[in-house]
Design an enzyme around this catalytic site. Structure first.
Site, mmCIF file in Angstrom:
data_model
loop_
_atom_site.group_PDB
_atom_site.id
_atom_site.type_symbol
_atom_site.label_atom_id
_atom_site.label_comp_id
_atom_site.label_asym_id
_atom_site.label_seq_id
_atom_site.Cartn_x
_atom_site.Cartn_y
_atom_site.Cartn_z
ATOM 1 N N GLY A 159 10.118 14.173 5.694
ATOM 2 C CA GLY A 159 10.275 15.573 5.331
ATOM 3 C C GLY A 159 9.154 16.052 4.427
ATOM 4 O O GLY A 159 9.152 17.183 3.952
ATOM 5 N N LYS A 184 -1.056 23.133 1.199
ATOM 6 C CA LYS A 184 0.279 23.719 1.291
ATOM 7 C C LYS A 184 1.375 22.646 1.195
ATOM 8 O O LYS A 184 2.318 22.774 0.418
ATOM 9 C CB LYS A 184 0.402 24.471 2.618
ATOM 10 C CG LYS A 184 1.679 25.252 2.761
ATOM 11 C CD LYS A 184 1.613 26.116 4.019
ATOM 12 C CE LYS A 184 2.754 27.105 4.048
ATOM 13 N NZ LYS A 184 2.625 28.040 5.165
ATOM 14 N N PHE A 244 14.389 10.279 -0.041
ATOM 15 C CA PHE A 244 14.194 10.166 -1.497
ATOM 16 C C PHE A 244 14.388 8.746 -1.994
ATOM 17 O O PHE A 244 14.678 8.537 -3.174
ATOM 18 C CB PHE A 244 15.122 11.133 -2.233
ATOM 19 C CG PHE A 244 15.116 12.528 -1.648
ATOM 20 C CD1 PHE A 244 13.925 13.231 -1.565
ATOM 21 C CD2 PHE A 244 16.263 13.106 -1.168
ATOM 22 C CE1 PHE A 244 13.884 14.494 -1.010
ATOM 23 C CE2 PHE A 244 16.238 14.384 -0.603
ATOM 24 C CZ PHE A 244 15.059 15.077 -0.529
ATOM 25 N N ALA A 302 0.416 8.864 2.910
ATOM 26 C CA ALA A 302 -0.830 9.617 3.115
ATOM 27 C C ALA A 302 -2.035 8.690 3.008
ATOM 28 O O ALA A 302 -2.932 8.716 3.855
ATOM 29 C CB ALA A 302 -0.925 10.755 2.098
ATOM 30 N N GLU A 317 6.072 11.613 -5.172
ATOM 31 C CA GLU A 317 6.907 11.261 -6.322
ATOM 32 C C GLU A 317 6.419 11.927 -7.599
ATOM 33 O O GLU A 317 7.154 12.013 -8.578
ATOM 34 C CB GLU A 317 6.904 9.742 -6.574
ATOM 35 C CG GLU A 317 6.776 8.911 -5.335
ATOM 36 C CD GLU A 317 8.051 8.266 -4.843
ATOM 37 O OE1 GLU A 317 9.047 8.226 -5.580
ATOM 38 O OE2 GLU A 317 8.038 7.800 -3.704
HETATM 39 MO MO1 MOS Z 1 10.437 6.998 -2.775
HETATM 40 S S1 MOS Z 1 11.949 6.949 -4.181
HETATM 41 O O1 MOS Z 1 9.863 5.387 -3.037
HETATM 42 O O2 MOS Z 1 11.286 7.226 -1.297
#
Ligand code: MOS
Length: 770
Positions: free
Chosen positions: A480, A665, A253, A523, A737
């Protein structure tokens, strides 16, 4: 509004795997425990290290007695700022230009400049012995006054704690004048608290010195080049002699995109005890020293006409920082681009605290910034007596108001329309408290969602083997989000094989270099190079076949060939062909292999060189002559018990425009996770600081409140699927995000609609509603 979707642009994407709802290819290994996370690696002769962290937020260590710890059986060493051999060479450039997230190097001085600062490391034969040693270390401190929070920093009036963030200053038109002349004038202050990353997997490092000059570390990392180069700097090593292994990451994150104090400390401990050392932070140690989402104060002056057209926005932002480091939570970016506002002015200051360095946390800037913007727009709707969606349509930006550039692709109107339909928005009655279910107050709120497109240069290697398998190697990371899965799909189509025959290998600096997995770039960036490399490997096979007299494809133009299920054939005569295995076997080859480098669309060729030199080298959101952003619309229903004033989110609908959908998904899963996190931001999350000590009070998952299943009602997500060829060659944009953006405001707006109470200070807790 019945506008047809634009037709997907013709891109050369071979069909098959891309776009399918393929289950996570790493799923079975994860649920059966076969996926090995960094500190789970077993290496012979490993020792265990435990951190001792400061119980003051500011001051110095007067005395640190390690003798008791050293008598514990099994304890091998205790490292402090006084013990020998702990000198680390500082890195020169801060992240993300360089490699490090720690402006403050551990154990280099007696000074304490942040809560939870490491003051000692205990190394022992077993974890329990190291823990025992650690509790016997009770440093004596000389405490100095501390600044625990953004609020205290601002209240202190100390100019030395404030620093303008020049990069964030922004102006267009004449904001002040337009505000003064505006028919509707709103002067509003929004605040958001410090929040901490809480990935399931703690930060940790397993450090193994292969020799005096060669180091291997297992470290969960969103950018494996960061620990590689950080350690090379600290220990004066050739970066090529530092290997980072990070195949699985239990969430990052943003916090795992930088390196933190435990990384060099594990390597240092391993060097001192001459054994591999394993060091994992505890959950409590995740609340200091590994970054956080900085608290913000965002003062908004919004001017508008009586019919809801915004004429001016001024933002004065103050965001929390540590005493060291300069991470500026970029809160105003979203306001600069989202609506057609002719006059704007932004000023931004850091306010320093003893919290340590902040760092990116999911949708850094946009998550906090959109709470203010999307609340303010809702307040405008109330002031103008308009529907909140109608106000957004009246301020819709047809071209990017910041750059003046056209959008690469913007289907926000479609998101609004589909979201409103799915939610049933037209049944909303405007008056606060006007919708009820029995006694329960019902509130409906909405917000616009957006996040920029970032992309980076990318490199990968592809191999097709004579046994019917193929593989991709890329030194990128799956944090993840489903990266293994989407890259498998892309490679399967590029090779012309079934996804089940393709293995994607990530998370190792022995593989070709890539940028950090942050800013939702993977991606688009790595996806393009995986397509290029897998197509390249197939092309190699085609060249072998057409030159082989025994091949049914002999003499054909390789460009006239296609491949499916591991078989190469003439495109307009599919019966004429043969398997990859036959081609390789007859040629006496075990495999073909290609390496590819790809620049992002609109990317500067320098960005590849920069990445090779371990810079992130991201392209701007307006490269290639287009403003590039993902979009969405979020609709939220809250239910509030009028006696207890407990807001509950009963329903969320999100519709998103993320370009081509690589895997419906995993995309939906990312967006659902983001929206639920937005509920946490709205109603639950905040890092509480003890006014007496400056330490974090709720440093565990029992008291740091996060939404659990019982907090979340129905969540409905729909993803449009219109490729954006200006974002990436595959037409994909990131989704990681996006989901959290706007959500906290949508909840706050729904709470207002239910109760008539406007809460401008997150999280929205009961006390603020009574
Ligand atoms: Mo994201 S907060 O740029 O891992």
């Amino acid at each position: 509004m019945t506008r047809a979707l634009p037709k997907p642009l013709p891109l050369d994407v071979p069909g098959g795997a891309i776009g399918r709802r393929l289950d996570r290819v790493d799923g079975p290994d994860k649920v059966t425990g076969h996926a090995t996370y960094a500190v789970e690696y077993e290496v012979p002769n490993v020792a265990h290290a435990v951190l001792v962290t400061s119980s003051i937020a500011h001051g110095r260590v007067r005395r640190i007695d390690t003798s008791a710890a050293l008598t514990v059986p099994g304890v091998l060493a205790v490292l402090t700022h006084e013990s020998g051999g702990v000198k680390l060479k500082p890195v020169e450039a801060p992240f993300p230009e360089g490699t490090s997230g720690t402006a403050l190097l551990p154990l280099q001085t007696d000074k304490i400049e942040q809560r939870g600062q490491v003051v000692a490391v205990v190394v022992a034969e077993t974890l329990e012995q190291a823990q025992h040693g650690a509790v016997l270390i009770e440093p004596e401190y000389e405490e100095e006054p501390f600044i625990g929070t953004l609020e205290e920093s601002l209240k202190s009036g100390r100019a030395d704690l404030r620093e303008p963030v020049e990069d964030e200053e922004y102006q267009r038109g004449e904001a002040e004048k337009a505000f003064a002349e505006a028919e509707i004038q709103l002067d509003l202050t929004y605040t958001t608290p410090q929040e901490n990353h809480n990935p399931l997997e703690m930060h940790g490092t397993l450090a193994v010195w292969e020799s005096e000059t060669h180091l291997t570390v297992y470290e969960p990392s969103q950018w494996i080049l960061a620990p590689k180069h950080t350690l090379a700097h600290h220990f004066g090593l050739d970066p090529e002699h530092v290997r980072v292994v990070s195949p699985y990451i239990g969430g990052g994150f943003g916090s795992k995109a930088a390196t933190w104090s435990h990384l060099p400390l594990a390597a240092l401990a391993a060097k001192i005890v001459k054994r591999p050392v394993k060091l994992s932070r505890t959950r409590a140690q995740m609340f200091a020293g590994v970054g956080y989402r900085p608290a913000t104060v965002q003062k908004y002056k919004l001017g508008a006409t009586r019919d809801g057209k915004i004429t001016s926005i001024s933002i004065q932002a103050e965001t929390q920082a540590g005493m060291n480091g300069d991470f500026p939570e970029p809160v105003a970016g979203v306001t600069q681009m989202l609506y057609d506002v002719p006059n704007m002015a932004v000023s931004h200051e850091l306010a320093r605290t003893h919290a340590g360095e902040g760092i990116m946390m999911r949708a850094p800037g946009e998550a906090s910034g959109s709470f203010a913007l999307e609340s303010a727009v809702d307040e405008l709707a109330v002031a103008a007596g308009l529907d909140p969606l109608e106000v957004r349509l009246r301020n819709y930006a047809e071209t990017d108001p910041k750059s003046g550039l056209p959008y690469s692709s913007k289907l926000l109107r479609e998101c609004y329309r589909q979201g409103a339909d799915l939610f049933g928005w037209e049944r909303r009655t405007p008056e606060p408290g006007s919708m009820r279910d029995g006694d329960t107050l019902i509130g409906w709120g909405m917000a616009t969602v957006t996040y920029p497109v970032y992309a980076s240069a990318a490199t990968a290697r592809a191999r097709i083997f004579d046994d019917g398998r193929a593989e991709i190697e890329a030194g990128s990371q799956d944090i993840g989000t489903g990266t293994y899965t989407i890259l498998t799909q892309i490679a399967a189509d590029g090779f012309g094989m079934e996804a089940g025959s393709v293995k994607v290998l990530l998370g190792d600096t022995n593989y070709p270099k890539n940028a950090y997995s942050g800013g939702s770039r993977t991606a688009a960036s790595v996806g393009d190079v995986v397509m290029a490399a897998s197509q390249g490997a197939r092309q190699e096979l085609a060249l072998i076949a057409v030159q082989d007299e025994e091949s049914p494809l002999h003499g054909l133009n390789p460009l006239d060939l296609d491949a499916r299920e591991g078989r190469l054939f003439k495109r307009d005569e599919p019966s004429r062909g043969e398997t990859f295995q036959d081609i390789l076997t007859r040629a006496g080859r075990n495999h073909v292999e290609v390496y590819r480098e790809v620049l992002p669309v609109g990317g500067d060729p320098k960005s590849l060189d920069q990445m090779m030199g371990a810079k992130n080298a991201s392209t701007e959101a307006d490269a290639a002559g287009y403003a590039r952003h993902s979009f969405g619309a979020a609709f939220v229903e809250v239910r509030v018990d009028p006696d207890l004033m407990t807001p509950r989110v009963s329903r969320i609908v999100g519709v998103f425009d993320i370009g081509r959908v690589l895997n419906r998904k995993t995309a939906e899963s990312q967006l659902i996770g983001g929206m639920i996190w937005g509920v946490g931001m709205a109603l639950h999350e905040q890092t509480d600081v003890d006014p007496g000590t400056g330490l974090v009070l709720n440093a565990d998952l029992a008291e740091y409140q996060l939404p659990v299943n019982a907090d979340i009602g129905a969540v409905e997500v729909h993803v449009l699927d219109v490729p954006d060829p200006h974002a990436s060659r595959l037409g994909a944009r990131g989704a990681g995000e996006l989901g959290i953006v706007g959500l906290a405001a949508a909840v706050a707006n729904a709470v207002y609609h239910a109760t008539g109470k406007r809460v401008r200070d997150l999280p929205i807790t009961i006390d603020k509603l009574c």
